[in-house]
Design an enzyme around this catalytic site. Structure first.
Site, short mmCIF file in Angstrom:
data_model
loop_
_atom_site.label_atom_id
_atom_site.label_comp_id
_atom_site.label_asym_id
_atom_site.label_seq_id
_atom_site.Cartn_x
_atom_site.Cartn_y
_atom_site.Cartn_z
N GLU A 42 -30.25 66.73 22.84
CA GLU A 42 -29.63 65.71 23.52
C GLU A 42 -29.14 66.07 25.07
O GLU A 42 -29.58 65.11 25.79
CB GLU A 42 -28.37 65.21 22.88
N HIS A 88 -26.34 59.43 26.60
CA HIS A 88 -26.04 60.15 25.33
C HIS A 88 -27.10 59.49 24.34
O HIS A 88 -27.81 58.56 24.46
CB HIS A 88 -24.79 59.76 24.42
N GLU A 116 -25.50 55.20 23.80
CA GLU A 116 -26.10 55.91 23.04
C GLU A 116 -27.27 55.41 22.80
O GLU A 116 -27.75 54.28 22.19
CB GLU A 116 -25.36 55.97 21.48
ZN LIG Z 1 -23.58 62.99 22.98
#
Ligand SMILES: [Zn+2]
Length: 335
Positions: A162, A217, A299
Site C-alpha cells: 500500500e 490509501h 481508500e
Molecule cells: Zn492505509
C-alpha cells in the site's frame, strides 16, 4: 454536498434513484460530475470496482440505501489501523509513475486555474515503516484518545505494498495539480525512514494552511469486498481535536472526489461500507481529527481482492485514479 454543486443537497437516497428524475438530473449537471449520476442511473458499469449487484445502483432504485454501516467502524477497516502485513517481496507491480518528476512542463509555474491554492497530499504509511515497528507503534494523542504513530499498511497478495501504491498515486496527482497551477506538498515522499506519525501528518496540512488535504490509501479487506470509499471527518471536539469547522467543507471535498473518481475510473463505490454511497464518516482517525483544514481520506480499492488488486497494480489505472481525485480537488477549489 452534492456531486452537482455546492447548493444542491439531496438526501442520500436520491443519489441512487433511477428513472426519469435521475436521467433529467444527469442532463443538467456539469459534465465533470456526470460520471456519478450516470453510474447511479445505470446501476454501475459492472465490470470493475464495486460489483454492481451489491453496490449502490443495483440496490437503491426502489428505496433508500440499506442502513449504512458508514458511521460505525466496520471490521477490517483500513487506514490507520488497517492490515499490518509488511511487504517483503519485490514490488514488481509498482511501475513507478513517470509523473513523479514534476512539475509538468506544460504550464508555466504560477499560472493556471488553481494558482494560489495549496494542496497537501498525504501518501498513507511509508515504505520503511515495517523496519521501524517500535517507532511507529508509539502512541500519539489524537484528541479523542491515543493511537499508534503510524502503521505499515496492507499489500496485495502478490506483495505490492500500500505504501508504494500511495506514493505512486500521490506523484501522479502532484503532476496533475501542478499543471493547473496549484502549490502541492506531500507529507512524505519516501524521504524519511518511517512515518510521519498521524498527528504530524495532520499538522503538516494545518501549517501549510492547505485549501484541501487528501490522504491516499488502499484497503486491506476480505475477498469479494470491492470498490473505493472516501472517509469524511465526523464532528469531534475533544482535547486537541476540533473538527467542527471542517466537517462541512470536507464533506463537499469528499463528495466531489467521489463523483470524479467514478467518472475517471469507471469503477463504483465500495460494496462493503458506506451503503453504496462511497462515503463513510469517521471520528476515530487522528489524521482527520487533528486537521483544521478541509481533509478527507480515500481508500482507492481493496488490495486483498484479486479483481481490485488487478486495478491497483496497473499504472494506467492509477493514472485514472489520480486524475479522478485531482479533478475532485480542483472542482472543490474552484467552488
Ligand atoms: Zn492505509
Amino acid at each position: 454536498m452534492s456531486y452537482t454543486g455546492p447548493d444542491f443537497d439531496p438526501p442520500p437516497s436520491r443519489r441512487f434513484r433511477r428513472g426519469p428524475l435521475t436521467v433529467a438530473l444527469a442532463a443538467l449537471v456539469p459534465g465533470a460530475l456526470l460520471g456519478w449520476a450516470v453510474y447511479a442511473a445505470v446501476g454501475g458499469s459492472g465490470d470493475d470496482g464495486g460489483d454492481a449487484s451489491t453496490s449502490a445502483g443495483a440496490s437503491a432504485s426502489a428505496s433508500s440505501p440499506a442502513p449504512s454501516s458508514a458511521d460505525a467502524s466496520p471490521p477490517d477497516e483500513p487506514d490507520e489501523s488497517d492490515g499490518k502485513k509488511p511487504s517483503t517481496s519485490p514490488d514488481s507491480a509498482s511501475g513507478s509513475a513517470s509523473a513523479s518528476s514534476s512539475p509538468s512542463a506544460s504550464a508555466p509555474a504560477g499560472t493556471g486555474p488553481l494558482k494560489g491554492k495549496v494542496v497537501v497530499i498525504d501518501p498513507g504509511h511509508n515504505p520503511g515503516n515495517f523496519r521501524h515497528t517500535a517507532e511507529i507503534n508509539r502512541q500519539v494523542d489524537i484528541g479523542t484518545n491515543s493511537k499508534e504513530c503510524d502503521t505499515t499498511g496492507t499489500s496485495t497478495n502478490d506483495g505490492f505494498s500500500e505504501a508504494k501504491f500511495t506514493l505512486d498515486v500521490a506523484h501522479r496527482m502532484r503532476a496533475l495539480l501542478e499543471e493547473q497551477g496549484a502549490t502541492v506538498k506531500l507529507t512524505q515522499d519516501d524521504d524519511r525512514p518511517f512515518g510521519p506519525c498521524i498527528d504530524e501528518r495532520a499538522r503538516i496540512g494545518n501549517k501549510a494552511k492547505a485549501d484541501a488535504v487528501v490522504s491516499i490509501h488502499a484497503d486491506g479487506s476480505g475477498t469479494g469486498n470491492r470498490g473505493f470509499h472516501v472517509i469524511l471527518p465526523g464532528p469531534v471536539n475533544s482535547g486537541a481535536a476540533d473538527t467542527r469547522a471542517i466537517v462541512e467543507p470536507s464533506r463537499e471535498l469528499g463528495e466531489r472526489i467521489a463523483g470524479n473518481f467514478v467518472r475517471a475510473t469507471g469503477n463504483g463505490p465500495s460494496n462493503y461500507v458506506g451503503g453504496g454511497t462511497g462515503l463513510v464518516t469517521r471520528k476515530d482517525l487522528g489524521g482527520l481529527n487533528l486537521s483544521t483544514v478541509p481533509k478527507v481520506f480515500i481508500e482507492c480499492g481493496n488490495m486483498r481482492d484479486s479483481k481490485d488488486a488487478a486495478l491497483l497494480t496497473s499504472g494506467a489505472w492509477r493514472q485514472k485514479a489520480a486524475r479522478g481525485i485531482s479533478e475532485g480537488i480542483a472542482s472543490f477549489l474552484r467552488g
